[in-house]
Scaffold this motif. Structure first.
Motif, PDB file in Angstrom:
ATOM      1  N   ALA A 104      42.327   2.819  91.615  1.00 40.42           N
ATOM      2  CA  ALA A 104      41.127   2.257  92.245  1.00 40.42           C
ATOM      3  C   ALA A 104      41.562   1.108  93.140  1.00 40.42           C
ATOM      4  CB  ALA A 104      40.127   1.775  91.199  1.00 40.42           C
ATOM      5  N   VAL A 105      40.953   1.016  94.323  1.00 40.26           N
ATOM      6  CA  VAL A 105      41.269  -0.045  95.288  1.00 40.26           C
ATOM      7  C   VAL A 105      40.025  -0.910  95.468  1.00 40.26           C
ATOM      8  CG1 VAL A 105      41.979  -0.583  97.641  1.00 40.26           C
ATOM      9  CG2 VAL A 105      42.937   1.430  96.475  1.00 40.26           C
ATOM     10  N   VAL A 106      40.150  -2.190  95.150  1.00 40.45           N
ATOM     11  CA  VAL A 106      39.033  -3.128  95.273  1.00 40.45           C
ATOM     12  C   VAL A 106      39.424  -4.228  96.255  1.00 40.45           C
ATOM     13  CG1 VAL A 106      37.554  -4.786  94.097  1.00 40.45           C
ATOM     14  CG2 VAL A 106      38.210  -2.666  92.942  1.00 40.45           C
ATOM     15  N   LEU A 107      38.637  -4.377  97.311  1.00 44.94           N
ATOM     16  CA  LEU A 107      38.845  -5.436  98.301  1.00 44.94           C
ATOM     17  C   LEU A 107      37.810  -6.528  98.068  1.00 44.94           C
ATOM     18  CD1 LEU A 107      39.288  -2.991 101.261  1.00 44.94           C
ATOM     19  CD2 LEU A 107      41.073  -4.553 100.506  1.00 44.94           C
ATOM     20  N   HIS A 117      43.064  -5.622  95.360  1.00 44.66           N
ATOM     21  CA  HIS A 117      43.528  -5.286  94.014  1.00 44.66           C
ATOM     22  C   HIS A 117      43.717  -3.770  93.982  1.00 44.66           C
ATOM     23  CE1 HIS A 117      42.031  -9.217  92.345  1.00 44.66           C
ATOM     24  NE2 HIS A 117      41.148  -9.058  93.304  1.00 44.66           N
ATOM     25  N   VAL A 118      44.939  -3.323  93.697  1.00 49.74           N
ATOM     26  CA  VAL A 118      45.188  -1.892  93.515  1.00 49.74           C
ATOM     27  C   VAL A 118      45.490  -1.687  92.031  1.00 49.74           C
ATOM     28  CG1 VAL A 118      46.531   0.115  94.221  1.00 49.74           C
ATOM     29  CG2 VAL A 118      46.157  -1.759  95.842  1.00 49.74           C
ATOM     30  N   PHE A 119      44.593  -0.988  91.341  1.00 53.40           N
ATOM     31  CA  PHE A 119      44.731  -0.787  89.900  1.00 53.40           C
ATOM     32  C   PHE A 119      45.204   0.636  89.612  1.00 53.40           C
ATOM     33  CE2 PHE A 119      41.359  -4.022  90.290  1.00 53.40           C
ATOM     34  CZ  PHE A 119      41.937  -5.043  89.546  1.00 53.40           C
ATOM     35  N   HIS A 120      46.184   0.746  88.736  1.00 48.49           N
ATOM     36  CA  HIS A 120      46.702   2.043  88.291  1.00 48.49           C
ATOM     37  C   HIS A 120      46.404   2.174  86.801  1.00 48.49           C
ATOM     38  CE1 HIS A 120      50.513   4.696  87.451  1.00 48.49           C
ATOM     39  NE2 HIS A 120      49.388   5.348  87.225  1.00 48.49           N
ATOM     40  N   PHE A 121      45.604   3.185  86.454  1.00 49.06           N
ATOM     41  CA  PHE A 121      45.211   3.423  85.066  1.00 49.06           C
ATOM     42  C   PHE A 121      45.818   4.723  84.562  1.00 49.06           C
ATOM     43  CE2 PHE A 121      41.724   1.083  87.059  1.00 49.06           C
ATOM     44  CZ  PHE A 121      41.518   0.053  86.168  1.00 49.06           C
ATOM     45  N   LYS A 122      45.897   4.834  83.257  1.00 48.46           N
ATOM     46  CA  LYS A 122      46.318   6.065  82.584  1.00 48.46           C
ATOM     47  C   LYS A 122      45.240   6.435  81.581  1.00 48.46           C
ATOM     48  CE  LYS A 122      49.316   8.816  80.123  1.00 48.46           C
ATOM     49  NZ  LYS A 122      49.432  10.169  80.634  1.00 48.46           N
ATOM     50  N   ARG A 123      44.720   7.650  81.708  1.00 50.78           N
ATOM     51  CA  ARG A 123      43.736   8.134  80.743  1.00 50.78           C
ATOM     52  C   ARG A 123      44.464   8.630  79.493  1.00 50.78           C
ATOM     53  NH1 ARG A 123      38.945   9.889  82.297  1.00 50.78           N
ATOM     54  NH2 ARG A 123      39.713  10.532  84.333  1.00 50.78           N
ATOM     55  N   THR A 124      44.018   8.197  78.321  1.00 57.98           N
ATOM     56  CA  THR A 124      44.618   8.615  77.058  1.00 57.98           C
ATOM     57  C   THR A 124      43.514   9.130  76.138  1.00 57.98           C
ATOM     58  OG1 THR A 124      44.355   6.523  75.879  1.00 57.98           O
ATOM     59  CG2 THR A 124      46.283   6.729  77.308  1.00 57.98           C
ATOM     60  N   ASN A 125      43.904   9.552  74.950  1.00 61.01           N
ATOM     61  CA  ASN A 125      42.901   9.978  73.972  1.00 61.01           C
ATOM     62  C   ASN A 125      42.093   8.792  73.451  1.00 61.01           C
ATOM     63  OD1 ASN A 125      43.624  12.658  74.118  1.00 61.01           O
ATOM     64  ND2 ASN A 125      45.193  12.467  72.553  1.00 61.01           N
ATOM     65  N   GLY A 126      42.668   7.602  73.571  1.00 68.34           N
ATOM     66  CA  GLY A 126      41.979   6.384  73.175  1.00 68.34           C
ATOM     67  C   GLY A 126      41.393   5.697  74.394  1.00 68.34           C
ATOM     68  N   PRO A 127      41.374   4.350  74.407  1.00 64.75           N
ATOM     69  CA  PRO A 127      40.816   3.605  75.541  1.00 64.75           C
ATOM     70  C   PRO A 127      41.630   3.817  76.813  1.00 64.75           C
ATOM     71  CG  PRO A 127      41.073   2.203  73.606  1.00 64.75           C
ATOM     72  CD  PRO A 127      41.803   3.465  73.317  1.00 64.75           C
ATOM     73  N   LEU A 128      40.972   3.649  77.954  1.00 65.79           N
ATOM     74  CA  LEU A 128      41.657   3.703  79.235  1.00 65.79           C
ATOM     75  C   LEU A 128      42.721   2.605  79.268  1.00 65.79           C
ATOM     76  CD1 LEU A 128      41.341   5.256  81.989  1.00 65.79           C
ATOM     77  CD2 LEU A 128      40.074   3.264  82.781  1.00 65.79           C
ATOM     78  N   LYS A 129      43.934   2.950  79.716  1.00 65.83           N
ATOM     79  CA  LYS A 129      45.026   1.971  79.734  1.00 65.83           C
ATOM     80  C   LYS A 129      45.331   1.546  81.166  1.00 65.83           C
ATOM     81  CE  LYS A 129      47.268   3.494  75.460  1.00 65.83           C
ATOM     82  NZ  LYS A 129      46.957   2.254  74.713  1.00 65.83           N
ATOM     83  N   LEU A 130      45.452   0.238  81.375  1.00 61.58           N
ATOM     84  CA  LEU A 130      45.842  -0.299  82.674  1.00 61.58           C
ATOM     85  C   LEU A 130      47.359  -0.354  82.744  1.00 61.58           C
ATOM     86  CD1 LEU A 130      45.187  -1.649  85.386  1.00 61.58           C
ATOM     87  CD2 LEU A 130      45.031  -3.825  84.183  1.00 61.58           C
ATOM     88  N   VAL A 131      47.941   0.403  83.669  1.00 59.67           N
ATOM     89  CA  VAL A 131      49.394   0.462  83.804  1.00 59.67           C
ATOM     90  C   VAL A 131      49.912  -0.729  84.607  1.00 59.67           C
ATOM     91  CG1 VAL A 131      51.349   1.836  84.657  1.00 59.67           C
ATOM     92  CG2 VAL A 131      49.355   2.977  83.671  1.00 59.67           C
TER      93      VAL A 131
END
Length: 473
Positions: A104-107, A117-131
């Motif tokens: 996600a890109v937030v200006l 802000h450039v955010f890189h997330f990883k979807r898991t079986n649990g909560p969303l993780k911020l990489v």
């Protein structure tokens, strides 16, 4: 003779192989007519089957939390490349919702500068993780280009280029982008902000990111700014996922200040103005937040007003008892340069009287606030670093009265390099103590980053952006 010897050898070999089986006698009855080669073939097949089972057990990825953590650490170094989007008749929202890699890109078009802000997330079986997060900023803010909207939009280009370099090309068409402006654009005269935002929309459309032109390039509501900042801190500290809901976020920007927390006392709900309570829903949780943005009570707007500034009048000189008498300096506000100076009656006490009166005009008391875990950031952090109250890298914990002591020290030892430091610290103390009614000994945590993530409304806005795009629920 040779044939007889060969037959005996076959039987002997078969007996030797089968003698190791726990059920040799019954097995022999079924296999006594097998040759040595037949036995060997069947044994090889059995071994192959066992190996296949072991491969399934050990190679298929585990779904527990430890496996997720290891994968995130790897992806932080080299993101997985994903295929390009199929044709438009495919359900793209479904594809986005099932992708494990999310960006996600937030200006942030603030009053004193623009940030990405450039955010890189990883979807898991649990909560969303911020990489990871990539953060950069440019100055001045978008509102400084009121007279040249095209140039203002161009000031955002280098931030978009940073995002373009960070997001893998295969993921760019499904990566949502937004530009949200804060108090700087809210304070512009009618029509000027709309022209600036139109030019920004045209610029962003040149890039391959996912853009909702109507919703994702806009002026943010002050309440949203507070809620998103609170969500950033609550998520990064673990307060949100744990359900403790004890974090309070106090943001001091250039044009406005925000306060946000979850009220736990009925008295707070009974006495607060109705528009101070907002609801939000994220990760299947519904929350009622106390949140308010005080427009015109950001640090730069406050300086301007306390220096006697008036935007309706053309002024070149500003004077105030809140600047040391011997100070002469050039200061720019809203793109306009001003010569500022102190007065002969300038003093700590004279300034405090003016500041306290200004704070009392609008800021609402929040008696419950001191029972929460309070985080202060943005200009709170900058002033605390400038006055050597905290470490510039680590931040720190202070009591409210530390801002008052530092202000007194700045007035007693004025610096031409930091002419506003005494005024800024005094305003921060008054905002916390005289405005929100925090006790002098109330502890506050002064921060800039949590786990290498910038403390701002950016991460909270990214969650809403991903939710609106159908990538998280």
């Amino acid at each position: 003779m040779d044939k007889e010897n060969a037959d005996n050898m076959k039987k002997s070999a078969s007996m030797t192989l089968l003698s190791h089986s726990p059920s040799t006698s019954s097995f022999l009855n079924r296999t006594k007519s097998w040759s040595m080669y037949e036995v060997r073939g069947r044994m090889i097949a059995a071994v192959a089957l066992v190996c296949l089972i072991l491969l399934v057990v050990y190679i298929v990825p585990s779904t527990n939390g430890y496996s997720d953590v290891e994968t995130v650490e790897f992806l932080a170094r080299r993101p997985v490349r994903m295929p390009k989007l199929p044709s438009q008749d495919i359900d793209n929202k479904h594809l986005m919702a099932t992708s494990s890699e999310i960006y996600a890109v937030v200006l942030d078009a603030g009053s004193t500068g623009s940030r990405v802000h450039v955010f890189h997330f990883k979807r898991t079986n649990g909560p969303l993780k911020l990489v990871r997060e990539v953060f950069e900023q440019v100055k001045p803010g978008l509102s400084s280009y009121a007279d040249d909207p095209k140039k203002g939009a161009e000031s955002i280009r280098q931030l978009l280029n940073i995002a373009l370099a960070e997001v893998p090309s295969e993921l760019q068409p499904r990566t949502p982008v937004s530009l949200l402006a804060t108090a700087g654009l809210r304070l512009l005269r009618e029509g000027v902000a709309d022209t600036l935002l139109k030019e920004v929309r045209n610029l962003i459309k040149e890039y391959p990111f996912l853009l909702d032109e109507e919703e994702d390039v806009d002026i943010m509501e002050g309440a949203d700014e507070g809620m998103f900042s609170w969500l950033t801190i609550s998520f990064m500290t673990g307060d949100f996922l744990s359900g403790r809901n004890n974090v309070a976020a106090l943001d001091l920007g250039g044009g406005s200040s925000q306060i946000t927390f979850i009220p736990n006392q009925q008295e707070t709900l009974n006495t607060v103005p109705k528009d101070f309570i907002k609801s939000m829903e994220l990760f299947k949780k519904k929350l009622n937040l106390y949140t308010h943005s005080y427009l015109g009570y950001g640090l730069m707007s406050t300086r301007f007003k306390l220096l006697g500034g008036n935007k309706k009048e053309k002024q070149q000189k500003l004077q105030s008892v809140c600047l040391p008498a011997n100070i002469r300096s050039l200061w720019t506000f809203g793109g306009v340069p001003y010569n500022v100076s102190g007065e002969s009656q300038s003093s700590f006490n004279s300034c405090y009287s003016v500041v306290k009166d200004f704070v009392g005009q609008k800021i609402q008391a929040v008696y419950e606030l001191q029972k929460h875990e309070i985080y202060v950031f943005s200009y709170f952090y900058d002033a605390a670093v400038d006055s050597q109250l905290i470490d510039s890298d680590l931040g720190g914990k202070l009591v409210v009265k530390d801002f008052l002591r530092a202000a007194k020290k700045a007035f007693d030892n004025p610096s031409s390099k930091k002419p506003f430091l005494g005024l800024d610290l005094l305003y921060m103390y008054s905002l916390l103590h005289d405005g929100y009614r925090l006790r002098s000994k109330t502890k506050v945590t002064v921060i800039k980053k949590i786990e290498h993530v910038e403390v701002s409304w950016g991460l909270g806005a990214a969650f809403e952006l991903l939710s609106d795009s159908g990538m998280i629920s």
